[in-house]
Design a protein around this motif. Structure first.
Motif, short mmCIF file in Angstrom:
data_model
loop_
_atom_site.label_atom_id
_atom_site.label_comp_id
_atom_site.label_asym_id
_atom_site.label_seq_id
_atom_site.Cartn_x
_atom_site.Cartn_y
_atom_site.Cartn_z
N TRP A 16 0.81 -1.22 0.00
CA TRP A 16 0.00 0.00 0.00
C TRP A 16 0.84 1.27 0.00
O TRP A 16 0.32 2.36 0.23
N LEU A 17 2.14 1.15 -0.27
CA LEU A 17 3.00 2.33 -0.31
C LEU A 17 3.00 2.94 -1.70
O LEU A 17 2.91 2.23 -2.71
N THR A 18 3.13 4.24 -1.75
CA THR A 18 3.35 4.91 -3.03
C THR A 18 4.79 4.63 -3.46
O THR A 18 5.62 4.24 -2.62
N PRO A 19 5.12 4.84 -4.73
CA PRO A 19 6.52 4.66 -5.14
C PRO A 19 7.48 5.53 -4.32
O PRO A 19 8.58 5.10 -3.98
N GLU A 20 7.05 6.73 -3.98
CA GLU A 20 7.90 7.63 -3.19
C GLU A 20 8.11 7.08 -1.78
O GLU A 20 9.23 7.14 -1.25
N GLU A 21 7.05 6.58 -1.16
CA GLU A 21 7.17 6.00 0.17
C GLU A 21 8.06 4.76 0.15
O GLU A 21 8.88 4.56 1.06
#
Length: 78
Positions: A16-21
């Motif tokens: 559930w993480l964004t690519p940035e996270e």
């Protein structure tokens, strides 16, 4: 089967993480430690599988890198 379970646990960290996270996970000590533990679990089962199957991991990786380089050559430079 255990390797698949551990790989799924590794994947779950990023689910559930964004690519940035995901790219910034090293800045979060607890998440980074958890990531390291799951990577270690996957590696241990993979090494055990190779050992019990009589696979020389170093040779297998070298061969696969060569095969991949032939199959996916770098694009021509402009």
């Amino acid at each position: 089967m255990a390797l698949t379970v551990e790989a799924a646990e590794l994947q779950e960290i990023f689910q559930w993480l964004t690519p940035e996270e995901a790219a910034d996970i090293a800045s979060k000590p607890e998440a980074h430690q958890h990531l390291g533990e799951e990577v270690a679990d996957v590696l241990m089962y993979l090494v055990q599988l190779a050992d019990r199957s009589g696979i020389d991991l170093e040779a297998a990786v070298e061969r696969k890198l060569l095969l991949n380089a032939r199959k996916y050559p770098p694009p021509p430079q402009a």
